[in-house]
Motif scaffolding. Sequence first.
Motif, mmCIF file in Angstrom:
data_model
loop_
_atom_site.group_PDB
_atom_site.id
_atom_site.type_symbol
_atom_site.label_atom_id
_atom_site.label_comp_id
_atom_site.label_asym_id
_atom_site.label_seq_id
_atom_site.Cartn_x
_atom_site.Cartn_y
_atom_site.Cartn_z
ATOM 1 N N SER A 137 0.830 -1.213 0.000
ATOM 2 C CA SER A 137 0.000 0.000 0.000
ATOM 3 C C SER A 137 0.858 1.253 0.000
ATOM 4 O O SER A 137 0.556 2.237 -0.682
ATOM 5 C CB SER A 137 -0.920 0.011 1.228
ATOM 6 N N PHE A 138 1.951 1.220 0.756
ATOM 7 C CA PHE A 138 2.773 2.412 0.902
ATOM 8 C C PHE A 138 3.765 2.557 -0.247
ATOM 9 O O PHE A 138 4.183 3.668 -0.571
ATOM 10 C CB PHE A 138 3.457 2.396 2.264
ATOM 11 N N VAL A 139 4.112 1.439 -0.889
ATOM 12 C CA VAL A 139 4.887 1.508 -2.132
ATOM 13 C C VAL A 139 4.076 2.257 -3.190
ATOM 14 O O VAL A 139 4.574 3.168 -3.861
ATOM 15 C CB VAL A 139 5.251 0.087 -2.617
ATOM 16 N N GLY A 166 2.539 9.893 -4.907
ATOM 17 C CA GLY A 166 2.838 11.154 -4.235
ATOM 18 C C GLY A 166 1.950 11.505 -3.070
ATOM 19 O O GLY A 166 1.774 12.691 -2.764
ATOM 20 N N MET A 167 1.396 10.521 -2.391
ATOM 21 C CA MET A 167 0.552 10.820 -1.239
ATOM 22 C C MET A 167 1.416 11.291 -0.073
ATOM 23 O O MET A 167 2.432 10.666 0.247
ATOM 24 C CB MET A 167 -0.245 9.585 -0.820
ATOM 25 N N PRO A 168 1.032 12.386 0.597
ATOM 26 C CA PRO A 168 1.792 12.844 1.759
ATOM 27 C C PRO A 168 1.651 11.869 2.919
ATOM 28 O O PRO A 168 0.651 11.173 3.049
ATOM 29 C CB PRO A 168 1.171 14.208 2.084
ATOM 30 N N ASN A 198 3.102 11.800 -15.691
ATOM 31 C CA ASN A 198 2.172 11.326 -14.674
ATOM 32 C C ASN A 198 2.645 10.015 -14.066
ATOM 33 O O ASN A 198 3.271 9.192 -14.745
ATOM 34 C CB ASN A 198 0.782 11.113 -15.280
ATOM 35 N N HIS A 199 2.325 9.808 -12.802
ATOM 36 C CA HIS A 199 2.610 8.546 -12.129
ATOM 37 C C HIS A 199 1.309 7.756 -12.053
ATOM 38 O O HIS A 199 0.438 8.056 -11.231
ATOM 39 C CB HIS A 199 3.179 8.803 -10.736
ATOM 40 N N ALA A 200 1.188 6.748 -12.891
ATOM 41 C CA ALA A 200 -0.066 6.016 -13.040
ATOM 42 C C ALA A 200 0.010 4.652 -12.372
ATOM 43 O O ALA A 200 1.078 4.044 -12.271
ATOM 44 C CB ALA A 200 -0.395 5.834 -14.519
ATOM 45 N N VAL A 201 -1.168 4.176 -11.924
ATOM 46 C CA VAL A 201 -1.324 2.784 -11.516
ATOM 47 C C VAL A 201 -2.021 2.095 -12.683
ATOM 48 O O VAL A 201 -3.225 2.245 -12.883
ATOM 49 C CB VAL A 201 -2.150 2.656 -10.224
#
Length: 210
Positions: A158-160, A166-168, A195-198
Amino acid sequence: MRDIYVVTHPEATHHLEDRVGGWFDSELTPRGHEHARLVAQALHERIEVGPPAAVFTSDLRRTVQTAEPIGAALGVTPIRLQGLREKSYGEGGGMPDAWFRERFVPPPAEGERLEHDEGIAGAETKGAWVRRVYAAMDEVVADPSATTVIVTHGGSVSFVIAHWIGMPLDALSRVAFRVPSGSITHLHRDDYFHNHAVVSLGDTAHLRGR
């Protein structure tokens, strides 16, 4: 352009024994080893021939055993990072799930969640856990490889992902991306918008029927 493939380790002995994982150093079951081989095969098929990919892995046995066939398939040696480990449950690591449930204090719906004391001696707070994974991800993304594989755990994934988008840190008290064991999550950065995409989350098509 950059592609990151995040792998969660397959079935490990603590799963079958109904024990708490965390930093308890369980190993893959025979089925887990077979699934690790299928993950490696799938990644070999997805990753285009070119400059060598980088493989980073948690240093616990079950993730190292997952990373080894991936490294062999891609022709690289996995780099072990302690920061990619699962959450430490202190004295709860390796204990029966029933023992753990009797003592665990879940976080409140509101109020302080990141530094909440879960009632297990020696356990990391969620805040300590996410800061550790974020520090490891800083190291991973600093690597110049265009293609990266990260082998980690079902909680830490989840944190990776959160780091990638870019979540704080203070937003992570409620973050959870649920993915199956032995899954592959594809993260991508394009060359135009940056963009950083999933691209895909928790894909297990490579395990179908296994």
